[in-house]
Design an enzyme around this catalytic site. Structure first.
Site, PDB file in Angstrom:
ATOM      1  N   HIS A  99      60.890 -15.825  55.448  1.00 21.55           N
ATOM      2  CA  HIS A  99      59.283 -15.778  55.871  1.00 21.55           C
ATOM      3  C   HIS A  99      58.972 -14.293  56.639  1.00 21.55           C
ATOM      4  CE1 HIS A  99      56.381 -17.427  58.597  1.00 21.55           C
ATOM      5  NE2 HIS A  99      56.379 -16.392  58.526  1.00 21.55           N
ATOM      6  N   GLU A 100      59.485 -12.966  56.796  1.00 20.39           N
ATOM      7  CA  GLU A 100      58.943 -11.898  56.338  1.00 20.39           C
ATOM      8  C   GLU A 100      58.929 -11.236  54.891  1.00 20.39           C
ATOM      9  OE1 GLU A 100      57.316 -11.206  58.894  1.00 20.39           O
ATOM     10  OE2 GLU A 100      58.260 -12.457  60.371  1.00 20.39           O
ATOM     11  N   HIS A 160      55.401 -12.317  53.977  1.00 21.51           N
ATOM     12  CA  HIS A 160      54.357 -11.047  54.277  1.00 21.51           C
ATOM     13  C   HIS A 160      54.507  -9.779  53.318  1.00 21.51           C
ATOM     14  CE1 HIS A 160      52.509 -13.257  57.290  1.00 21.51           C
ATOM     15  NE2 HIS A 160      54.307 -13.469  58.123  1.00 21.51           N
ATOM     16  N   GLU A 177      49.850 -15.394  56.246  1.00 20.25           N
ATOM     17  CA  GLU A 177      50.681 -16.386  56.530  1.00 20.25           C
ATOM     18  C   GLU A 177      50.915 -17.759  55.142  1.00 20.25           C
ATOM     19  OE1 GLU A 177      53.819 -17.201  59.451  1.00 20.25           O
ATOM     20  OE2 GLU A 177      52.601 -15.669  59.354  1.00 20.25           O
TER      21      GLU A 177
END
Length: 509
Positions: A265-266, A269, A295
């Site tokens: 997920h990160e 980003h 996001e």
């Protein structure tokens, strides 16, 4: 005249941007490496930088150059007009807010962070409540300064998503809710049994080995270590610039999936941040298009890639290297475990792909009610628990696993939570377009080849920075305005297949 004014504007904004990036590094340090007793000094440092950045953004030079450029806008290129638009928006909002309020909001956030951390550890909402109350008051005051005639929550939402109206946002959230509630109900009524305990019955997973696995996953996905790093934090996050984008994760030794998916997920980003133009650094064209789009990148990599059947061909073999106890698992079992729909999960960041959005909706409804004055801060734990019972059929036994679990309110970030669901809807729309553009994308993922997907995202999303407004960016990338339609199609097809459901029931209208 306009050329000189534009050059002056960019020079002034570069100063603002660098101050804000420096503040970001101090904030990262506070959450990752700062000694426990460093808060008083860090509070003063962050407040000082907030004040300096506010002064620089609202100074007379920027105001004068913006007025000059307003009168000479026809001489500007499209990129220059976009740059001026973004700086003007930030300048006008900042000018409306007193410097003293900016300083107090920064000080409150810095002071609230360690209180939230200890309150969560001690299951003590009362310790954190005064800081949440102050954040609510300061956010109301902030919204009133910007536009006292509008819905204050709509004004706060614009801090994180400035170009989608609250009506558009609520329309997307409503579609997601109306899709997921019956879908989740049908899944729970299904007699299909997935390999839900595939990982949790295989013993423990050391944090050191989980970190090594996460580093391998980041390398496989294409994370450039010369411009990033992996650390741990109480609440995983990413921050940085196109030259330095850092990620964090956290470990649970009973289940490795949490750290793996947090890391992916990160990575999403960071991949967005690193995909911004180096040449446009410290200008709006070198900045992200706000949090909904940000996001979308993290949710795309976490869900459409990380939770895909194809990716588990890669991930399970890496997991076997670090955790031999997983050798007996099949790719199918691992895939099912990664995509189970939980009946009893209380923690948003550990939630499955579907119930995750009910977690988000609960937070959105509570923070909006706080800003509107419909509920008091003291009522938050009880309302939180009641909403979890209503939406998810479960109730937390402690506030630590309830209303204290997220870091966002300690930062004073009210209006942030909707961007998680907006981003998921955008991720589905973008990924669908990428699938149409990249031949055999599933096959490439199964082979551990991510170059084409990263390049597609860089070309269609990242490189533009804030050049386009949100809906225009999505339309440029996909050919259609932003809706939740692709998300509805994606989750309906995927989970109908996983749980042997009647797929026609979930076909979007």
């Amino acid at each position: 005249m306009s050329a000189d004014a534009y050059a002056t504007l960019c020079e002034q904004y570069e100063h603002v941007s660098n101050i804000q990036h420096a503040r970001g590094v101090l904030s990262w340090d506070q959450q990752v490496t700062m000694p426990e007793d460093g808060t008083p000094a860090r509070t003063a440092q962050l407040s000082a930088l907030s004040t300096v950045a506010h002064d620089a953004l609202t100074n007379d030079i920027i105001a004068d150059t913006l007025e000059t450029l307003r009168a000479n806008s026809d001489s500007l290129s499209s990129d220059q007009k976009a740059t001026v638009r973004e700086i003007r928006r930030k300048h006008e909002r900042a000018t409306a807010v007193p410097e003293s309020l900016i300083a107090e909001m920064s000080e409150t956030a810095s002071e609230a962070l360690p209180v939230w951390e200890s309150a969560k550890a001690d299951d003590d909402f009362d310790a954190f409540a005064p800081y949440l109350q102050r954040h609510v008051e300061l956010n109301r005051e902030y919204a009133d300064c910007i536009d006292s005639t509008r819905d204050p929550y709509a004004v706060l939402l614009e801090e994180f998503e400035p170009y989608l109206s609250l009506d558009h946002v609520e329309s997307v959230l409503r579609t997601i809710r109306e899709t997921l509630v019956p879908l989740i109900d049908e899944i729970r009524a299904s007699e299909t049994t997935l390999a839900t305990d595939a990982f949790t019955t295989q013993g423990t997973y050391s944090s050191a080995n989980q970190e090594a696995l996460c580093r391998d996953v980041l390398t496989t996905l294409g994370y450039p270590w010369e411009r990033g790093r992996l650390d741990t934090a109480p609440h995983p996050f990413s921050m940085g610039t196109s030259f330095d984008a850092r990620v964090t994760t956290r470990f649970d030794e009973t289940d490795p999936l949490g750290s793996v998916f947090s890391t992916i997920h990160e990575f999403g980003h960071a991949s967005y941040t690193l995909g911004l133009s180096d040449d446009a650094y410290a200008t709006p064209l070198g900045e992200d298009r706000d949090l909904s789009v940000h996001e979308s990148q993290s949710r795309l990599w976490e869900n459409h890639v990380g939770r895909s059947r194809a990716f588990w061909d890669v991930l399970l073999s890496q997991m076997n290297e670090h955790f031999p106890q997983t050798d007996s698992l099949s790719v199918r079992e691992a895939y099912e475990a990664a995509n189970q729909v939980y009946e009893d999960n209380l923690i948003r960041v550990n939630a499955d792909e579907l119930t995750y959005h009910l977690h988000v909706l609960i937070r959105y409804e509570i923070e909006r009610a706080l800003i509107d004055g419909d509920i008091d801060v003291a009522e938050v734990p009880a309302i939180w628990n009641n909403k979890y019972e209503e939406y998810l059929g479960i109730q937390p036994e402690t506030d630590a696993e309830g209303c204290l679990q997220d870091i966002h309110w300690s930062h004073g970030n009210i209006g942030y939570f909707p961007t998680y669901s907006l981003g998921s809807a955008m991720a589905a729309q973008l990924y669908t377009a990428a699938e149409e553009s990249i031949a055999d994308l599933d096959g490439k993922i199964a082979a551990g080849s991510f170059d084409e997907l990263r390049e597609w995202l860089r070309r269609n999303v990242h490189q533009h920075g804030a050049r386009y407004q949100t809906d225009e960016l999505i339309k440029q990338a996909t050919g259609s305005s932003f809706t939740a339609d692709a998300f509805v199609s994606y989750v309906s097809k995927k989970y109908a297949s996983l749980y042997s459901l009647d797929q026609e029931f979930h076909t979007p209208l």
